[in-house]
Design a protein around this motif. Structure first.
Motif, mmCIF file in Angstrom:
data_model
loop_
_atom_site.group_PDB
_atom_site.id
_atom_site.type_symbol
_atom_site.label_atom_id
_atom_site.label_comp_id
_atom_site.label_asym_id
_atom_site.label_seq_id
_atom_site.Cartn_x
_atom_site.Cartn_y
_atom_site.Cartn_z
ATOM 1 N N ASN A 1 0.853 -1.196 0.000
ATOM 2 C CA ASN A 1 0.000 0.000 0.000
ATOM 3 C C ASN A 1 0.886 1.243 0.000
ATOM 4 O O ASN A 1 0.925 2.004 0.976
ATOM 5 C CB ASN A 1 -0.937 -0.032 1.215
ATOM 6 C CG ASN A 1 -1.913 1.136 1.206
ATOM 7 O OD1 ASN A 1 -2.157 1.754 0.166
ATOM 8 N ND2 ASN A 1 -2.449 1.448 2.375
ATOM 9 N N SER B 1 0.806 -1.879 4.610
ATOM 10 C CA SER B 1 0.412 -3.284 4.695
ATOM 11 C C SER B 1 -0.885 -3.534 3.945
ATOM 12 O O SER B 1 -1.624 -2.606 3.593
ATOM 13 C CB SER B 1 0.312 -3.717 6.159
ATOM 14 O OG SER B 1 -0.978 -3.492 6.648
ATOM 15 N N SER B 2 -1.138 -4.804 3.693
ATOM 16 C CA SER B 2 -2.348 -5.241 2.989
ATOM 17 C C SER B 2 -2.450 -6.749 3.192
ATOM 18 O O SER B 2 -1.535 -7.371 3.755
ATOM 19 C CB SER B 2 -2.222 -4.952 1.496
ATOM 20 O OG SER B 2 -1.288 -5.864 0.931
ATOM 21 N N ILE B 3 -3.504 -7.309 2.673
ATOM 22 C CA ILE B 3 -3.687 -8.767 2.767
ATOM 23 C C ILE B 3 -2.546 -9.513 2.055
ATOM 24 O O ILE B 3 -2.226 -10.648 2.386
ATOM 25 C CB ILE B 3 -5.071 -9.169 2.185
ATOM 26 C CG1 ILE B 3 -5.419 -10.599 2.569
ATOM 27 C CG2 ILE B 3 -5.122 -8.977 0.672
ATOM 28 C CD1 ILE B 3 -6.869 -10.974 2.325
ATOM 29 N N THR C 1 -0.035 -10.343 4.491
ATOM 30 C CA THR C 1 -0.464 -11.159 5.636
ATOM 31 C C THR C 1 -1.022 -12.499 5.122
ATOM 32 O O THR C 1 -0.256 -13.333 4.664
ATOM 33 C CB THR C 1 -1.489 -10.379 6.502
ATOM 34 O OG1 THR C 1 -2.572 -9.927 5.665
ATOM 35 C CG2 THR C 1 -0.840 -9.179 7.159
ATOM 36 N N GLU D 1 -12.027 -3.384 0.134
ATOM 37 C CA GLU D 1 -12.189 -3.812 1.528
ATOM 38 C C GLU D 1 -11.476 -5.142 1.778
ATOM 39 O O GLU D 1 -10.796 -5.312 2.796
ATOM 40 C CB GLU D 1 -13.684 -3.957 1.813
ATOM 41 C CG GLU D 1 -13.990 -3.842 3.264
ATOM 42 C CD GLU D 1 -15.464 -3.988 3.543
ATOM 43 O OE1 GLU D 1 -16.248 -4.178 2.597
ATOM 44 O OE2 GLU D 1 -15.809 -3.932 4.724
ATOM 45 N N GLN D 2 -11.616 -6.064 0.833
ATOM 46 C CA GLN D 2 -10.968 -7.380 1.009
ATOM 47 C C GLN D 2 -9.439 -7.272 1.036
ATOM 48 O O GLN D 2 -8.770 -8.156 1.553
ATOM 49 C CB GLN D 2 -11.391 -8.329 -0.115
ATOM 50 C CG GLN D 2 -12.817 -8.831 0.028
ATOM 51 C CD GLN D 2 -13.254 -9.612 -1.205
ATOM 52 O OE1 GLN D 2 -13.071 -9.180 -2.345
ATOM 53 N NE2 GLN D 2 -13.816 -10.785 -0.983
ATOM 54 N N CYS D 3 -8.909 -6.193 0.456
ATOM 55 C CA CYS D 3 -7.440 -6.038 0.432
ATOM 56 C C CYS D 3 -6.880 -5.630 1.793
ATOM 57 O O CYS D 3 -5.668 -5.692 2.004
ATOM 58 C CB CYS D 3 -7.022 -5.010 -0.622
ATOM 59 S SG CYS D 3 -7.322 -5.574 -2.297
ATOM 60 N N SER D 4 -7.737 -5.185 2.730
ATOM 61 C CA SER D 4 -7.318 -4.788 4.100
ATOM 62 C C SER D 4 -6.113 -3.855 4.101
ATOM 63 O O SER D 4 -5.092 -4.146 4.754
ATOM 64 C CB SER D 4 -6.962 -6.020 4.947
ATOM 65 O OG SER D 4 -8.004 -6.909 4.988
ATOM 66 N N GLY E 1 -3.615 -1.045 5.064
ATOM 67 C CA GLY E 1 -3.256 -0.315 6.276
ATOM 68 C C GLY E 1 -1.944 0.390 6.006
ATOM 69 O O GLY E 1 -1.480 0.413 4.852
#
Ligand SMILES: Cc1cc2nc3c(=O)[nH]c(=O)nc-3n(C[C@H](O)[C@H](O)[C@H](O)COP(=O)(O)OP(=O)(O)OC[C@H]3O[C@@H](n4cnc5c(N)ncnc54)[C@H](O)[C@@H]3O)c2cc1C
Length: 335
Positions: A126, A165-167, A170, A157-160, A162
């Motif tokens: 991100n 950071s992102s999905i 993680t 939204e599904q990518c989360s 931050g």
């Protein structure tokens, strides 16, 4: 698709670490992925996707297959009164997309001008700069899911997303290949000048997307070393986010400590300030060093190995932990 044996990666990573990839694949079209993964699965090989190599530290010759995209298309998918949905393929240089967005009068991505790397890597951490993050303008991300061997589209939204950071860092780490990104690009005139260095433009009668881009380019040049001259991967560490209680305790000993308010009673501390307080600007460890104008950037003074840069990072982490009781986390992907 091309398959190259023993590909030299020295000029494919911005630290310019001299390593070779045993198996290097160049993908020209996402439709080649199912066949490639079918082959790789037979050998139980988990690959690494290499974009511009501007956020990677190679510590050895990678034994895993390396895949690079050279896909290049930008396409307007849907037009709305306030914004357009624009699809950009993973292999496009990030800044080529930003320049295209400015040429076409879209507001938003301009603050992310001149960040090295590719569109495909932008959602991974991100990317962010000057008060904006790529995730703010991402509508969805098209991926190839390696485990399920199928294409999928993830919503914003599904990518989360931050802070850095992102999905993809993680739960989908190593499991998803980003093939293209769909951006929601605003058409309404709006400039984000919230970042302190940009406030000088607030009253400028000449304010435009081009002026903002030019100003950001100048600021970046003054703060960051050019990787074509001195190997580096931008900020090596993330800015740590700590609870406000911990800040209060630190303020007793370091009243000047800079901090930025974050949600949920947390604050962000500039990692560069912490390293600078240790007097480490310009510090050298063999051929690796801390950049003399910006303590957050580690550099290759010439012929540094990835191990040497990693050792330097560990020295810095230990010293910061000892003095401030804060553990610095690398932003760069260590391979
Ligand atoms: C001088 C300099 C300045 C920088 N300034 C900034 C800045 O202001 N803000 C910022 O956020 N970053 C900055 N960076 C870091 C870097 O530019 C970004 O992290 C960028 O997004 C990395 O892109 P890349 O294509 O080079 O990715 P790479 O370094 O090649 O890869 C980074 C990670 O993403 C993964 N990846 C890459 N492509 C894909 C894909 N298609 N699908 C799945 N995973 C993928 C890789 O496997 C790896 O884990 C800077 C770097 C440098 C050298």
């Amino acid at each position: 698709m091309q398959h190259i044996n023993n590909q030299d990666l020295t000029h494919l990573n911005t630290f310019h670490i001299e390593v070779k990839a045993k198996d290097f694949y160049i993908v020209e079209n996402e439709s080649e992925l199912p066949r490639l993964f079918h082959e790789l699965k037979k050998h139980n090989a988990k690959p690494l996707i290499l974009g511009g190599g501007s956020n990677i530290l190679f510590t050895d010759n990678p034994q895993i297959p390396i895949i690079q995209f050279i896909t290049k298309r930008i396409k307007i998918l849907e037009k709305y009164p306030d914004y357009d949905l624009v699809q950009a393929e993973a292999g496009i240089k990030w800044d080529d997309l930003v320049r295209w967005s400015v040429e076409n009068n879209y507001y938003g991505l301009v603050n992310l001008s001149y960040i090295p790397g590719t569109v495909g890597a932008a959602p991974v951490q991100n990317i962010g700069a000057y008060g904006q993050e790529a995730g703010n303008f991402i509508h969805s991300v098209k991926i190839y899911n390696i485990e399920q061997q199928r294409f999928q589209t993830l919503s914003q939204e599904q990518c989360s997303f931050g802070y850095r950071s992102s999905i993809f860092k993680t739960s989908l780490k190593g499991k998803a290949i980003i093939t293209s990104v769909i951006f929601r690009l605003p058409k309404q005139k709006h400039f984000d000048l919230s970042y302190k260095d940009l406030r000088i433009l607030q009253d400028s009668p000449l304010l435009s997307l081009w002026l903002l881009r030019l100003t950001i380019g100048k600021i970046r040049m003054s703060k960051l070393p050019d990787p074509s001259i001195i190997g580096n991967a931008g900020s090596f560490f993330k800015n740590p986010i700590i609870p406000t209680d911990q800040l209060s305790a630190l303020q007793q000993r370091f009243p000047q400590i800079p901090h930025y308010q974050m949600p949920r009673q947390k604050v962000k501390i500039p990692a560069g300030w912490l390293i600078d307080q240790l007097g480490l600007k310009g510090y050298r460890h063999g051929n690796a060093g801390v950049y003399e104008n910006n303590a957050l950037v580690l550099v290759n003074h010439g012929n540094a190995t990835g191990e040497e840069i990693l050792e330097l990072a560990k020295i810095i982490q230990d010293k910061v932990k000892e003095k401030f009781d804060i553990l610095l986390e690398p932003e760069v992907n260590i391979i």
